[in-house]
Design a protein around this motif. Structure first.
Motif, PDB file in Angstrom:
ATOM      1  N   LEU A   1       0.824  -1.210   0.000  1.00 46.68           N
ATOM      2  CA  LEU A   1       0.000   0.000   0.000  1.00 46.68           C
ATOM      3  C   LEU A   1       0.857   1.258   0.000  1.00 46.68           C
ATOM      4  O   LEU A   1       0.514   2.255  -0.646  1.00 46.68           O
ATOM      5  N   CYS A   2       1.972   1.208   0.704  1.00 50.90           N
ATOM      6  CA  CYS A   2       2.885   2.351   0.734  1.00 50.90           C
ATOM      7  C   CYS A   2       3.491   2.576  -0.656  1.00 50.90           C
ATOM      8  O   CYS A   2       3.649   3.721  -1.092  1.00 50.90           O
ATOM      9  N   ALA A   3       3.819   1.496  -1.357  1.00 51.27           N
ATOM     10  CA  ALA A   3       4.350   1.616  -2.722  1.00 51.27           C
ATOM     11  C   ALA A   3       3.296   2.213  -3.659  1.00 51.27           C
ATOM     12  O   ALA A   3       3.610   3.091  -4.474  1.00 51.27           O
ATOM     13  N   MET A   4       2.062   1.760  -3.536  1.00 47.16           N
ATOM     14  CA  MET A   4       0.994   2.317  -4.374  1.00 47.16           C
ATOM     15  C   MET A   4       0.739   3.785  -4.059  1.00 47.16           C
ATOM     16  O   MET A   4       0.481   4.581  -4.963  1.00 47.16           O
ATOM     17  N   LEU A   5       0.826   4.144  -2.782  1.00 50.23           N
ATOM     18  CA  LEU A   5       0.684   5.546  -2.392  1.00 50.23           C
ATOM     19  C   LEU A   5       1.786   6.376  -3.034  1.00 50.23           C
ATOM     20  O   LEU A   5       1.531   7.466  -3.542  1.00 50.23           O
ATOM     21  N   GLN A   6       2.996   5.851  -3.024  1.00 52.50           N
ATOM     22  CA  GLN A   6       4.102   6.583  -3.642  1.00 52.50           C
ATOM     23  C   GLN A   6       3.849   6.785  -5.135  1.00 52.50           C
ATOM     24  O   GLN A   6       4.055   7.877  -5.656  1.00 52.50           O
ATOM     25  N   TRP A   7       3.430   5.737  -5.819  1.00 52.54           N
ATOM     26  CA  TRP A   7       3.167   5.858  -7.259  1.00 52.54           C
ATOM     27  C   TRP A   7       2.121   6.921  -7.533  1.00 52.54           C
ATOM     28  O   TRP A   7       2.266   7.724  -8.453  1.00 52.54           O
ATOM     29  N   SER A   8       1.046   6.932  -6.733  1.00 50.71           N
ATOM     30  CA  SER A   8      -0.012   7.916  -6.976  1.00 50.71           C
ATOM     31  C   SER A   8       0.470   9.345  -6.649  1.00 50.71           C
ATOM     32  O   SER A   8       0.124  10.286  -7.356  1.00 50.71           O
ATOM     33  N   LEU A   9       1.266   9.493  -5.593  1.00 50.82           N
ATOM     34  CA  LEU A   9       1.779  10.827  -5.267  1.00 50.82           C
ATOM     35  C   LEU A   9       2.782  11.323  -6.306  1.00 50.82           C
ATOM     36  O   LEU A   9       2.786  12.507  -6.646  1.00 50.82           O
ATOM     37  N   VAL A  10       3.600  10.434  -6.817  1.00 55.95           N
ATOM     38  CA  VAL A  10       4.539  10.811  -7.871  1.00 55.95           C
ATOM     39  C   VAL A  10       3.766  11.197  -9.134  1.00 55.95           C
ATOM     40  O   VAL A  10       4.067  12.211  -9.773  1.00 55.95           O
ATOM     41  N   ALA A  11       2.778  10.403  -9.507  1.00 57.26           N
ATOM     42  CA  ALA A  11       1.977  10.706 -10.695  1.00 57.26           C
ATOM     43  C   ALA A  11       1.251  12.040 -10.536  1.00 57.26           C
ATOM     44  O   ALA A  11       1.170  12.830 -11.489  1.00 57.26           O
ATOM     45  N   ARG A  12       0.771  12.313  -9.351  1.00 60.20           N
ATOM     46  CA  ARG A  12       0.066  13.576  -9.093  1.00 60.20           C
ATOM     47  C   ARG A  12       1.040  14.761  -9.177  1.00 60.20           C
ATOM     48  O   ARG A  12       0.696  15.829  -9.672  1.00 60.20           O
ATOM     49  N   SER A  13       2.276  14.592  -8.683  1.00 58.74           N
ATOM     50  CA  SER A  13       3.238  15.705  -8.700  1.00 58.74           C
ATOM     51  C   SER A  13       3.799  15.951 -10.085  1.00 58.74           C
ATOM     52  O   SER A  13       4.243  17.056 -10.363  1.00 58.74           O
ATOM     53  N   VAL A  14       3.767  14.951 -10.950  1.00 54.99           N
ATOM     54  CA  VAL A  14       4.286  15.119 -12.320  1.00 54.99           C
ATOM     55  C   VAL A  14       3.321  15.929 -13.158  1.00 54.99           C
ATOM     56  O   VAL A  14       3.723  16.701 -14.017  1.00 54.99           O
ATOM     57  N   ARG A  15       2.046  15.775 -12.899  1.00 55.61           N
ATOM     58  CA  ARG A  15       1.041  16.508 -13.686  1.00 55.61           C
ATOM     59  C   ARG A  15       1.141  17.975 -13.519  1.00 55.61           C
ATOM     60  O   ARG A  15       1.526  18.672 -12.789  1.00 55.61           O
TER      61      ARG A  15
END
Length: 120
Positions: free
Chosen positions: A106-120
Motif C-alpha cells: 500500500l505504501c508503494a501504491m501511495l508513492q506511485w499515486s503521489l509521484v503521478a500527481r506531482s508530475v502533472r
C-alpha cells in the motif's frame, strides 16, 4: 528546473503509516501495528534514499553524473530494502508478515499515486 518532492512524499508515507500503526495499537493489536509501521518504513526510507541520491544533480552539463546517481540510487534502494526485510524477519518476534507485506504494498501504491500527481 524544480527538484522533485521526494522528501515530502516520504514524509506523507511515514505519517500515514504512523497513523495506521497508532490506530491499530490503540485498537489492541500491537503486533499488527508494529508490522504495519515497519512495512511502511521499509518502503518509504529506501525510496527517500533513492530520490535524494538520484536527484542530487541536474542540467545538461551534469548528464553523466545524473545517470550515475540514478544507478547508484537504485542499487542503494534495492540493498536497503533487502537488508531491511532480512533484518525484520531475523530480529522481530512476534511479527505479522501479512500486515508487513500489505503495508509495504500500500505504501508503494501511495508513492506511485503521489509521484503521478506531482508530475502533472
Amino acid at each position: 528546473m524544480r527538484k522533485p518532492p521526494v522528501l515530502v512524499i516520504a514524509a506523507v508515507q511515514l505519517l500515514l503509516v504512523s497513523l495506521a500503526g497508532a490506530g491499530l495499537h490503540f485498537a489492541g493489536e500491537p503486533v499488527t501495528a508494529l508490522s504495519v509501521a515497519m512495512g511502511g518504513a521499509l518502503c518509504a526510507l529506501p525510496n527517500a534514499y533513492f530520490g535524494l541520491r538520484a536527484f542530487r544533480h541536474s542540467g545538461a552539463r551534469a548528464a553523466n553524473r545524473v545517470v550515475e546517481n540514478f544507478y547508484r540510487g537504485e542499487t542503494g534502494k534495492f540493498v536497503l530494502t533487502l537488508a531491511g526485510f532480512a533484518a525484520v524477519f531475523a530480529l522481530v518476534r512476534p511479527l505479522n508478515p501479512a500486515a508487513l507485506f500489505i503495508s509495504y504494498g500500500l505504501c508503494a501504491m501511495l508513492q506511485w499515486s503521489l509521484v503521478a500527481r506531482s508530475v502533472r
